[in-house]
Design an enzyme around this catalytic site. Sequence first.
Site, PDB file in Angstrom:
ATOM      1  N   SER A   1       0.837  -1.196   0.000  1.00 57.35           N
ATOM      2  CA  SER A   1       0.000   0.000   0.000  1.00 57.35           C
ATOM      3  C   SER A   1       0.872   1.246   0.000  1.00 57.35           C
ATOM      4  O   SER A   1       1.986   1.244   0.538  1.00 57.35           O
ATOM      5  CB  SER A   1      -0.905   0.018   1.237  1.00 57.35           C
ATOM      6  OG  SER A   1      -1.562   1.259   1.384  1.00 57.35           O
TER       7      SER A   1
ATOM      8  N   TYR B   1      -1.252  -0.242   9.922  1.00 53.78           N
ATOM      9  CA  TYR B   1      -1.491  -0.707   8.560  1.00 53.78           C
ATOM     10  C   TYR B   1      -0.278  -0.432   7.659  1.00 53.78           C
ATOM     11  O   TYR B   1       0.175  -1.290   6.909  1.00 53.78           O
ATOM     12  CB  TYR B   1      -2.731   0.003   8.024  1.00 53.78           C
ATOM     13  CG  TYR B   1      -3.151  -0.341   6.621  1.00 53.78           C
ATOM     14  CD1 TYR B   1      -3.846  -1.515   6.342  1.00 53.78           C
ATOM     15  CD2 TYR B   1      -2.893   0.537   5.568  1.00 53.78           C
ATOM     16  CE1 TYR B   1      -4.260  -1.801   5.044  1.00 53.78           C
ATOM     17  CE2 TYR B   1      -3.310   0.257   4.275  1.00 53.78           C
ATOM     18  CZ  TYR B   1      -3.994  -0.924   4.022  1.00 53.78           C
ATOM     19  OH  TYR B   1      -4.396  -1.213   2.738  1.00 53.78           O
TER      20      TYR B   1
ATOM     21  N   LYS C   1       2.119  -3.040   5.681  1.00 54.45           N
ATOM     22  CA  LYS C   1       2.219  -2.998   4.228  1.00 54.45           C
ATOM     23  C   LYS C   1       3.658  -2.757   3.765  1.00 54.45           C
ATOM     24  O   LYS C   1       4.085  -3.289   2.735  1.00 54.45           O
ATOM     25  CB  LYS C   1       1.297  -1.912   3.677  1.00 54.45           C
ATOM     26  CG  LYS C   1      -0.188  -2.255   3.774  1.00 54.45           C
ATOM     27  CD  LYS C   1      -0.540  -3.521   3.016  1.00 54.45           C
ATOM     28  CE  LYS C   1      -2.030  -3.688   2.816  1.00 54.45           C
ATOM     29  NZ  LYS C   1      -2.370  -4.938   2.092  1.00 54.45           N
TER      30      LYS C   1
END
Length: 303
Positions: free
Chosen positions: A157, A170, A174
Amino acid sequence: MKHLQGKVVVVTGAGRGLGREYAKLAAAEGAHVVVDDTGAAADGTGTDPSLAQTVADEITAAGGSAVASSADAASISGAQELLNLALERFGAVHGLVNNAGILRDRMFVNMSEDEWDDVIHGQLRAAFAPCRVFGAHWRARSKSGDDVSASIVNVASTSGLNGAVGQSNYGAAKAGIASLTIILAQEIGRYGVRVNAITPVARTRMTEDVPGIKDMVAAPEDPSAFDTYDPANVAPIVAHLLTDACDVTGKVFYAKGGEIRQFLPWHYGQTIVKDGRWTLDELAVEMKPLERDAADGSGATHG
């Protein structure tokens, strides 16, 4: 000609959004697809096995070949269950798309241990476990003399590679997936396995819940206009990375609408050099070029 004719591809997190589009296009290109999804909510809670089954039914109704699974991709046992299902139903496995993941946004200083651990588990471990199980399978096949041509596509991401406020858990996961991709490509390439990653930008249940993003990714009012954030736009690069025609490995690609970019890994910038150990007084002066953004990006060396 169908570009994945006869291939067997496992897609995790394939019950909705991007994963659903990856599975559907792989099947449309001739692959037998294992559609995996626990049916959990975006934050990882709950289960709903019907989601994976619905996608598998859509694929078969369209003339494709698919089987559903609700195995937990974040566990070694769940990853092994996926491998076994692919082998039992289709006799082989050639591709793995690690799309499963969860999201629990929180400003870092307010984040709980569970919010950190659950996202690292639901993202990074959900890539680790299938890579570990499938990678070992392909290595064993290669060592036994089989001609292996396999591909792993991980999902990173921009949150991890460029940063995003409120997504430290997150983003860390990622970024770890991007690094895992590069290292794993170096380790198992000798066994005929390519490993790449994508950073998709699309309209999903995760992006639609992020403040300030929902309006940006909304579908255009004009139904004839190109829908930049349609998740189906990302599926072609995933399918391409699964094909034998693609020989790239250890790369990360950004995909949004009709735009594909290659992410460049961390690299050295400006440098200062001294023949000996620095003093703090020297560094207070000489570090200035490194502490400023280099306007010309020259990465000049000083010494």
